[in-house]
Design an enzyme around this catalytic site. Sequence first.
Site, PDB file in Angstrom:
ATOM      1  NE  ARG A  29      -1.536  15.968  26.194  1.00 18.73           N
ATOM      2  CZ  ARG A  29      -1.894  16.486  27.353  1.00 18.73           C
ATOM      3  NH1 ARG A  29      -1.297  16.084  28.462  1.00 18.73           N
ATOM      4  NH2 ARG A  29      -2.820  17.407  27.416  1.00 18.73           N
ATOM      5  CE  LYS A  72       3.238   3.321   7.394  1.00 18.38           C
ATOM      6  NZ  LYS A  72       2.942   3.001   5.986  1.00 18.38           N
ATOM      7  CD  GLU A 108       1.564  -7.168   3.135  1.00 21.90           C
ATOM      8  OE1 GLU A 108       2.642  -6.673   2.765  1.00 21.90           O
ATOM      9  OE2 GLU A 108       0.469  -6.571   3.040  1.00 21.90           O
ATOM     10  CE  LYS A 117       6.817  -2.542   8.785  1.00 21.23           C
ATOM     11  NZ  LYS A 117       5.387  -2.710   8.813  1.00 21.23           N
ATOM     12  CD  GLU A 168       4.793   5.347   3.766  1.00 18.64           C
ATOM     13  OE1 GLU A 168       4.464   4.568   4.683  1.00 18.64           O
ATOM     14  OE2 GLU A 168       4.149   5.488   2.732  1.00 18.64           O
ATOM     15  NE  ARG A 195       6.785   2.334   7.711  1.00 16.65           N
ATOM     16  CZ  ARG A 195       6.537   2.149   8.974  1.00 16.65           C
ATOM     17  NH1 ARG A 195       7.133   2.903   9.884  1.00 16.65           N
ATOM     18  NH2 ARG A 195       5.708   1.216   9.381  1.00 16.65           N
ATOM     19  CG  ASN A 214       3.003   1.350   1.134  1.00 22.00           C
ATOM     20  OD1 ASN A 214       2.517   0.554   1.939  1.00 22.00           O
ATOM     21  ND2 ASN A 214       3.239   2.608   1.436  1.00 22.00           N
ATOM     22  CG  HIS A 218       0.694  -2.378  -0.270  1.00 17.01           C
ATOM     23  ND1 HIS A 218       1.633  -3.344  -0.557  1.00 17.01           N
ATOM     24  CD2 HIS A 218       0.219  -2.675   0.976  1.00 17.01           C
ATOM     25  CE1 HIS A 218       1.727  -4.186   0.474  1.00 17.01           C
ATOM     26  NE2 HIS A 218       0.882  -3.810   1.412  1.00 17.01           N
ATOM     27  CG  HIS A 257      -4.014  -5.902   2.971  1.00 18.42           C
ATOM     28  ND1 HIS A 257      -4.160  -4.741   2.247  1.00 18.42           N
ATOM     29  CD2 HIS A 257      -2.717  -5.935   3.365  1.00 18.42           C
ATOM     30  CE1 HIS A 257      -3.004  -4.099   2.208  1.00 18.42           C
ATOM     31  NE2 HIS A 257      -2.109  -4.811   2.883  1.00 18.42           N
TER      32      HIS A 257
HETATM   33  P1  NAD Z   1      -6.984  -9.899  11.357  1.00 19.16           P
HETATM   34  O1  NAD Z   1      -6.412  -9.222  12.491  1.00 19.16           O
HETATM   35  O2  NAD Z   1      -8.405  -9.592  10.995  1.00 19.16           O
HETATM   36  O3  NAD Z   1      -6.818 -11.466  11.516  1.00 19.16           O
HETATM   37  C1  NAD Z   1      -7.296 -12.320  10.494  1.00 19.16           C
HETATM   38  C2  NAD Z   1      -8.207 -13.407  11.076  1.00 19.16           C
HETATM   39  O4  NAD Z   1      -7.405 -14.364  11.740  1.00 19.16           O
HETATM   40  C3  NAD Z   1      -9.206 -12.897  12.107  1.00 19.16           C
HETATM   41  O5  NAD Z   1     -10.422 -13.555  11.922  1.00 19.16           O
HETATM   42  C4  NAD Z   1      -8.567 -13.295  13.419  1.00 19.16           C
HETATM   43  O6  NAD Z   1      -9.496 -13.455  14.456  1.00 19.16           O
HETATM   44  C5  NAD Z   1      -7.925 -14.595  13.052  1.00 19.16           C
HETATM   45  N1  NAD Z   1      -6.806 -15.030  13.880  1.00 19.16           N
HETATM   46  C6  NAD Z   1      -5.842 -14.269  14.435  1.00 19.16           C
HETATM   47  N2  NAD Z   1      -4.893 -15.050  14.980  1.00 19.16           N
HETATM   48  C7  NAD Z   1      -5.272 -16.324  14.794  1.00 19.16           C
HETATM   49  C8  NAD Z   1      -4.714 -17.571  15.105  1.00 19.16           C
HETATM   50  N3  NAD Z   1      -3.523 -17.672  15.681  1.00 19.16           N
HETATM   51  N4  NAD Z   1      -5.384 -18.699  14.763  1.00 19.16           N
HETATM   52  C9  NAD Z   1      -6.576 -18.616  14.116  1.00 19.16           C
HETATM   53  N5  NAD Z   1      -7.155 -17.455  13.760  1.00 19.16           N
HETATM   54  C10 NAD Z   1      -6.509 -16.321  14.095  1.00 19.16           C
HETATM   55  O7  NAD Z   1      -6.147  -9.592  10.012  1.00 19.16           O
HETATM   56  P2  NAD Z   1      -4.579  -9.494   9.721  1.00 19.16           P
HETATM   57  O8  NAD Z   1      -4.425  -9.981   8.342  1.00 19.16           O
HETATM   58  O9  NAD Z   1      -3.768 -10.053  10.800  1.00 19.16           O
HETATM   59  O10 NAD Z   1      -4.350  -7.914   9.742  1.00 19.16           O
HETATM   60  C11 NAD Z   1      -5.028  -7.052   8.856  1.00 19.16           C
HETATM   61  C12 NAD Z   1      -5.014  -5.667   9.450  1.00 19.16           C
HETATM   62  O11 NAD Z   1      -3.661  -5.245   9.585  1.00 19.16           O
HETATM   63  C13 NAD Z   1      -5.696  -4.626   8.603  1.00 19.16           C
HETATM   64  O12 NAD Z   1      -6.487  -3.816   9.427  1.00 19.16           O
HETATM   65  C14 NAD Z   1      -4.562  -3.811   8.013  1.00 19.16           C
HETATM   66  O13 NAD Z   1      -4.920  -2.471   7.777  1.00 19.16           O
HETATM   67  C15 NAD Z   1      -3.540  -3.918   9.099  1.00 19.16           C
HETATM   68  N6  NAD Z   1      -2.153  -3.757   8.657  1.00 19.16           N
HETATM   69  C16 NAD Z   1      -1.373  -2.900   9.362  1.00 19.16           C
HETATM   70  C17 NAD Z   1      -0.052  -2.739   9.023  1.00 19.16           C
HETATM   71  C18 NAD Z   1       0.810  -1.839   9.855  1.00 19.16           C
HETATM   72  O14 NAD Z   1       1.964  -1.602   9.477  1.00 19.16           O
HETATM   73  N7  NAD Z   1       0.329  -1.356  10.963  1.00 19.16           N
HETATM   74  C19 NAD Z   1       0.509  -3.468   7.968  1.00 19.16           C
HETATM   75  C20 NAD Z   1      -0.314  -4.346   7.254  1.00 19.16           C
HETATM   76  C21 NAD Z   1      -1.659  -4.490   7.615  1.00 19.16           C
HETATM   77  N1  GLY Z   2       3.023  -1.998   6.002  1.00 22.31           N
HETATM   78  C1  GLY Z   2       3.650  -0.840   5.480  1.00 22.31           C
HETATM   79  C2  GLY Z   2       4.450  -0.094   6.477  1.00 22.31           C
HETATM   80  O1  GLY Z   2       4.575  -0.505   7.613  1.00 22.31           O
HETATM   81  O2  GLY Z   2       4.964   0.930   6.152  1.00 22.31           O
END
Ligand code: NAD
Ligand code: GLY
Length: 356
Positions: free
Chosen positions: A122, A144, A186, A233, A243, A247, A251, A254, A271
């Site tokens: 939990r 999130k 972003e 942020k 949100e 918040r 987006n 988006h 993305h």
């Molecule tokens: P990712 O985690 O897939 O990383 C992108 C690529 O970079 C991967 O191949 C990874 O292995 C590689 N990588 C990571 N660190 C590295 C480094 N230092 N050097 C070389 N390669 C490296 O993608 P991302 O763009 O980091 O994140 C996308 C994800 O984040 C999605 O699932 C999206 O839904 C989520 N997201 C969440 C929020 C939130 O608020 N929680 C906000 C935006 C996006």
């Molecule tokens: N990335 C959008 C949020 O954190 O609300």
Amino acid sequence: METKLPDVSVNINEKSAFDYPIFIGENLLKNAQLYVSSYTKASKFLIVTNKTVANLYRESLNIQNAEWMVLEDGEQYKNFDTYKLIMDKALEMRLERKDAFIAFGGGVVGDITGFCAATYLRGIDFIQIPTTLLAQVDSSVGGKVAINTQFGKNLVGAFYQPKLVLADTSTLCTLDKRQFKTGLAEVVKYAFIEKTAMCNFNFLNFLLDNSELIKSKDLGILKEMIKICCEIKARVVNEDEQEKGLRAILNFGHTYAHAIEKVTNYTHFTHGEAVAIGMRLVFDLAKMRNMISSDYYNLAIKLLSKFALTYVLPDSTTHEALVEAMLFDKKVQDNKVRFVLPVDVGKVVITSDVML
Ligand code: NAD
Ligand code: GLY
């Protein structure tokens, strides 16, 4: 040795001095143990990462009493199967309530590890050590956490804040150009929303003035840039963690981006690329509706172009397909699609009165 003062603090809970610190800077990994011990009471850790990050940085992150879980690399692994693998590992290790998960990687690793932490016993502590630009400016902050399902992205999740965010900017040196630009989309977003987020860093000009240094990954300027993004942020999340209103401005761009990703089967664009197109489309929309001046429109296009955040939709992507995808978005309420539209430099409004 003590940790330095946080670069940014997240303050959702007015009662505490701050909920969690964000540290940003070069070579923080080598002192990670110090930060981790200062901000959790955990005696055992499960570090979750993926193969790419483990190959590059496993030796650089030394945390005592930790076991590692190395996932396959890719968005497609942010699912129930991986969730179960991580939970089984934590159970085998007999992690207790006072122990912690560490998410070491990009947004994929951060989101799934955070969701595991939110639901294991939990809820136990978790720490974000983001290694992509997108994760350092966005996904590691704000709580999130989620996994994807066959019905769509991020449909199972929670709001669950980390205890600490440790953003080592040196890790960005190994990030490939495409992933770096994805993060920059972003980053640019924050310039378009900062005043509505009650900030005034003049971020748009900061990005224009420093674009060459940013593109060449100058670590000094990257630290400054990431800090401003996290400040903006944090300001929004402090005001509206779940949100219920404000918040939604995070987006910006988006609404279109999610639809673009969906109709192109999540394979054509990253993305951030989809967000870049989405931001361009909301500027076009705002201009068409006479909501912004030509000067601001031109400035926005200039900023997107400076970072080559200019992509074209494939010919096969029709307006009708985008509208259909937008109507199925999880943020649709009463069949109305919510848009965040620009009105002035750094200012946006949230509206549902757009004729699709
Ligand atoms: P990712 O985690 O897939 O990383 C992108 C690529 O970079 C991967 O191949 C990874 O292995 C590689 N990588 C990571 N660190 C590295 C480094 N230092 N050097 C070389 N390669 C490296 O993608 P991302 O763009 O980091 O994140 C996308 C994800 O984040 C999605 O699932 C999206 O839904 C989520 N997201 C969440 C929020 C939130 O608020 N929680 C906000 C935006 C996006
Ligand atoms: N990335 C959008 C949020 O954190 O609300």
